[in-house]
Write a protein that holds these residues in place. Sequence first.
Motif, PDB file in Angstrom:
ATOM      1  N   MET A  18     -30.510 -18.846  56.449  1.00  0.00           N
ATOM      2  CA  MET A  18     -29.786 -18.024  57.388  1.00  0.00           C
ATOM      3  C   MET A  18     -29.051 -18.945  58.350  1.00  0.00           C
ATOM      4  O   MET A  18     -29.657 -19.765  59.011  1.00  0.00           O
ATOM      5  N   ASN A  19     -27.756 -18.783  58.436  1.00  0.00           N
ATOM      6  CA  ASN A  19     -26.928 -19.636  59.269  1.00  0.00           C
ATOM      7  C   ASN A  19     -26.506 -18.868  60.522  1.00  0.00           C
ATOM      8  O   ASN A  19     -25.660 -17.990  60.477  1.00  0.00           O
ATOM      9  N   PHE A  20     -27.117 -19.172  61.670  1.00  0.00           N
ATOM     10  CA  PHE A  20     -26.791 -18.485  62.912  1.00  0.00           C
ATOM     11  C   PHE A  20     -25.630 -19.180  63.604  1.00  0.00           C
ATOM     12  O   PHE A  20     -25.600 -20.396  63.741  1.00  0.00           O
ATOM     13  N   ALA A  21     -24.668 -18.398  64.022  1.00  0.00           N
ATOM     14  CA  ALA A  21     -23.536 -18.952  64.771  1.00  0.00           C
ATOM     15  C   ALA A  21     -23.998 -19.227  66.192  1.00  0.00           C
ATOM     16  O   ALA A  21     -24.694 -18.433  66.792  1.00  0.00           O
ATOM     17  N   SER A  36     -18.776 -15.972  69.447  1.00  0.00           N
ATOM     18  CA  SER A  36     -19.511 -15.078  68.548  1.00  0.00           C
ATOM     19  C   SER A  36     -20.614 -14.337  69.289  1.00  0.00           C
ATOM     20  O   SER A  36     -20.811 -13.137  69.083  1.00  0.00           O
ATOM     21  N   VAL A  37     -21.321 -15.045  70.141  1.00  0.00           N
ATOM     22  CA  VAL A  37     -22.413 -14.423  70.891  1.00  0.00           C
ATOM     23  C   VAL A  37     -21.857 -13.362  71.840  1.00  0.00           C
ATOM     24  O   VAL A  37     -22.371 -12.238  71.920  1.00  0.00           O
ATOM     25  N   SER A  38     -20.784 -13.674  72.560  1.00  0.00           N
ATOM     26  CA  SER A  38     -20.232 -12.699  73.502  1.00  0.00           C
ATOM     27  C   SER A  38     -19.645 -11.484  72.769  1.00  0.00           C
ATOM     28  O   SER A  38     -19.788 -10.349  73.229  1.00  0.00           O
ATOM     29  N   HIS A  39     -19.016 -11.697  71.619  1.00  0.00           N
ATOM     30  CA  HIS A  39     -18.507 -10.571  70.835  1.00  0.00           C
ATOM     31  C   HIS A  39     -19.652  -9.736  70.277  1.00  0.00           C
ATOM     32  O   HIS A  39     -19.571  -8.506  70.227  1.00  0.00           O
ATOM     33  N   LEU A  73     -25.979  -5.000  64.698  1.00  0.00           N
ATOM     34  CA  LEU A  73     -24.636  -5.394  65.123  1.00  0.00           C
ATOM     35  C   LEU A  73     -24.638  -6.800  65.722  1.00  0.00           C
ATOM     36  O   LEU A  73     -23.751  -7.608  65.443  1.00  0.00           O
ATOM     37  N   PHE A  74     -25.633  -7.079  66.530  1.00  0.00           N
ATOM     38  CA  PHE A  74     -25.708  -8.403  67.143  1.00  0.00           C
ATOM     39  C   PHE A  74     -25.952  -9.468  66.083  1.00  0.00           C
ATOM     40  O   PHE A  74     -25.280 -10.511  66.067  1.00  0.00           O
ATOM     41  N   LEU A  75     -26.896  -9.207  65.174  1.00  0.00           N
ATOM     42  CA  LEU A  75     -27.171 -10.182  64.112  1.00  0.00           C
ATOM     43  C   LEU A  75     -25.977 -10.337  63.170  1.00  0.00           C
ATOM     44  O   LEU A  75     -25.685 -11.446  62.713  1.00  0.00           O
ATOM     45  N   ALA A 110     -24.360 -15.036  59.432  1.00  0.00           N
ATOM     46  CA  ALA A 110     -23.550 -14.800  58.233  1.00  0.00           C
ATOM     47  C   ALA A 110     -24.088 -13.635  57.404  1.00  0.00           C
ATOM     48  O   ALA A 110     -23.634 -13.407  56.293  1.00  0.00           O
ATOM     49  N   LEU A 111     -25.034 -12.881  57.965  1.00  0.00           N
ATOM     50  CA  LEU A 111     -25.626 -11.767  57.223  1.00  0.00           C
ATOM     51  C   LEU A 111     -24.621 -10.614  57.097  1.00  0.00           C
ATOM     52  O   LEU A 111     -24.042 -10.182  58.088  1.00  0.00           O
ATOM     53  N   PRO A 112     -24.434 -10.091  55.893  1.00  0.00           N
ATOM     54  CA  PRO A 112     -23.504  -8.970  55.700  1.00  0.00           C
ATOM     55  C   PRO A 112     -24.208  -7.627  55.961  1.00  0.00           C
ATOM     56  O   PRO A 112     -24.504  -6.881  55.030  1.00  0.00           O
ATOM     57  N   ILE A 113     -24.470  -7.318  57.206  1.00  0.00           N
ATOM     58  CA  ILE A 113     -25.273  -6.136  57.522  1.00  0.00           C
ATOM     59  C   ILE A 113     -24.516  -5.065  58.305  1.00  0.00           C
ATOM     60  O   ILE A 113     -25.123  -4.132  58.826  1.00  0.00           O
TER      61      ILE A 113
END
Length: 151
Positions: free
Chosen positions: A1-4, A9-12, A100-102, A107-110
Amino acid sequence: MNFATDLASVSHGIQLAIAPVFLLTAVAGMMGAVAGRLARIIDRARFLQDRLDAGVLDKPGKEKIYDELYRLRHRGWLVNGCLGFLTFCAILIGLTIILLFLGETSALPIFRIATVCFLAGVVCFLLALVCFLIETVLSMHKLKFEQWPAR
């Protein structure tokens, strides 16, 4: 799992997750109102049950109380159903916020799962409103406005 980890990205992700919070606030407010109605139903049923237990009523008086207790039980079922739908709605909206936050910060397609959770939450909210409407109509059914004096 690749977290940005970039700030954009975090603010959006936070911006996306904030919108469902308003629905969650509405759900919490409605739960308070509906729980208050349930408390009044329970209080009235206890009062009527105490009158029955006192044993001082004649047969027509008992029949009236049993009829009202029957209606209170149906109203209680509707209110409990409403609270159940609201609780499930709150759970689904909470999941939507997390997804939505994740989805935005990883990179999760959720996003599709988030969409389904949000729409299911809205459906639960609408079903709770229907239960609330029916219970409100039933609560007004007992009142006999034609017996009140005209102004």
